[in-house]
Write an enzyme that holds these catalytic residues in place. Structure first.
Site, PDB file in Angstrom:
ATOM      1  N   PRO A  24       0.837  -1.189   0.000  1.00  0.00           N
ATOM      2  CA  PRO A  24       0.000   0.000   0.000  1.00  0.00           C
ATOM      3  C   PRO A  24       0.874   1.241   0.000  1.00  0.00           C
ATOM      4  CG  PRO A  24       0.047  -0.993   2.157  1.00  0.00           C
ATOM      5  CD  PRO A  24       0.727  -1.932   1.242  1.00  0.00           C
ATOM      6  N   GLU A  25       0.434   2.301  -0.561  1.00  0.00           N
ATOM      7  CA  GLU A  25       1.278   3.493  -0.565  1.00  0.00           C
ATOM      8  C   GLU A  25       0.513   4.749  -0.823  1.00  0.00           C
ATOM      9  OE1 GLU A  25       4.195   4.320   1.085  1.00  0.00           O
ATOM     10  OE2 GLU A  25       2.848   5.738   0.236  1.00  0.00           O
ATOM     11  N   LYS A  80       2.664   8.213  -7.173  1.00  0.00           N
ATOM     12  CA  LYS A  80       1.311   8.756  -7.307  1.00  0.00           C
ATOM     13  C   LYS A  80       0.714   8.455  -8.672  1.00  0.00           C
ATOM     14  CE  LYS A  80       3.045  12.381  -4.328  1.00  0.00           C
ATOM     15  NZ  LYS A  80       3.594  13.740  -4.295  1.00  0.00           N
ATOM     16  N   ARG A 301       7.306  25.083  -0.875  1.00  0.00           N
ATOM     17  CA  ARG A 301       5.974  24.688  -0.417  1.00  0.00           C
ATOM     18  C   ARG A 301       5.705  25.225   0.977  1.00  0.00           C
ATOM     19  NH1 ARG A 301       3.888  23.087  -4.912  1.00  0.00           N
ATOM     20  NH2 ARG A 301       2.168  22.350  -3.652  1.00  0.00           N
TER      21      ARG A 301
END
Length: 311
Positions: A24-25, A80, A301
DNA sequence: CTTCTTGTTACTGA
DNA sequence: ATCAGTAACAAGAA
């Protein structure tokens, strides 16, 4: 399900680099992947509708020709990026892949009029959003559609062959929840790097799948200032490694963070925003001490931190 | 009006 | 060549 390409998984090199359900990520994308697995696999694609060509990275014709009459037999994820394996009806892989990157505001939502109409508000929400920013729709033969919507259009869709996919995959760093990602592996990545630790965590070529929210959460959990050079002390590296595993695992369990735009494949919000300890909390009391959460710009950011809890 | 935003990449300069 | 830092992409919210 193990392999991305076939159920037998005879593409060893690529299978090793693409996670399956055992890895999972990046919580939001992983949640979408799991949701779509239940909805779109082995359903013949009847129609390909393009409302806005701007989000296509391959010619429009290529999407139509590659997808019409075909079906998806697996969905993988790397960082992603979502990777749909395209097969003939019956399951023979075509050697082509449908890639989806969601950018900041992209959504990949499965929509079924028949089921959706019984869900009240959820149906209305999906319908209005789809109307506003839906750029691409796959219609399935049985019923249901897969919608790609993206208000800011930073996301994109692409069709690649195996060589194209390999080229894409080569650019990703390790999957942080993979068992092979040990603290020693992290130490090697950080070694002698002069960039800030936050910039390194955000760099997909160093480590795959961490974004601005999780970078801040991980660094707070590990007690490390985002501005520190990436070449940390060994004890800090072990702590950072523990925090990466802990935060990302929990965020996957909570089905991701819905800070503003994110919804899963069914159009539902995640829950991890209720567990954030530092992200978005500037000016509020720190959870770990009596101080106030501060904000600064790191690696371009917005970054929240606590100067007494993070060193 | 200004400033901000879950991401990525092209460009700049050291 | 390599690394690090910034601006830009587009649209909307506060």
């Amino acid at each position: 399900m193990c392999g991305l390409f076939t159920k037998g998984g005879n593409h060893a090199i690529l299978d090793r680099t693409i996670n399956s359900k055992y890895m999972p990520e990046l919580p939001e994308i992983e949640t979408i992947r799991r949701g779509l697995l239940e909805k779109v696999l082995e359903k013949p694609i009847l129609s390909v509708r393009v409302n806005n060509e701007e989000i296509l990275r391959s010619p429009r014709r290529r999407f139509t020709q590659t997808l019409k009459g075909k079906e998806f037999i697996s969905i993988g994820r790397r960082g992603k990026m979502l990777i749909f394996t395209i097969a003939e009806e019956g399951g023979e892989p075509t050697g082509r892949f449908f890639l989806a990157r969601l950018g900041m505001t992209g959504r990949l939502v499965y929509f079924d009029e028949e089921n959706g109409s019984r869900e009240g508000n959820s149906y209305a929400r999906k319908k209005s959003y789809a109307h506003a920013h839906c750029h691409f729709i796959l219609g399935f033969e049985s019923s249901g559609s897969l919608l790609f919507c993206d208000s800011r259009k930073f996301g994109y869709l692409e069709i690649v062959d195996e060589a194209g996919l390999e080229a894409k995959l080569r650019r990703f760093g390790p999957e942080p929840l993979d068992k092979s990602f040990t603290w020693q592996a992290l130490e090697k990545i950080l070694d002698k790097r002069k960039v800030s630790i936050k910039a390194l965590l955000l760099n997909q070529e160093c480590i795959a799948g961490i974004g601005n929210i999780y970078a801040d959460e991980i660094l707070f959990d590990a007690g490390i200032m985002p501005t520190r050079r990436a070449s940390l002390e060994r004890e800090e590296i072990r702590s950072l490694h523990r925090s990466m595993k802990r935060i990302l695992k929990k965020a996957v369990e909570k089905r991701g963070t819905s800070f503003s735009d994110y919804v899963d494949a069914a159009g539902e919000k995640g829950n991890f925003q209720n567990f954030l300890k530092i992200y978005g909390r500037q000016g509020k009391p720190c959870i770990g001490c009596s101080g106030i959460v501060e904000r600064m710009v790191v690696a371009g950011r917005g970054t929240n931190f606590c100067r007494s809890c993070q060193k």
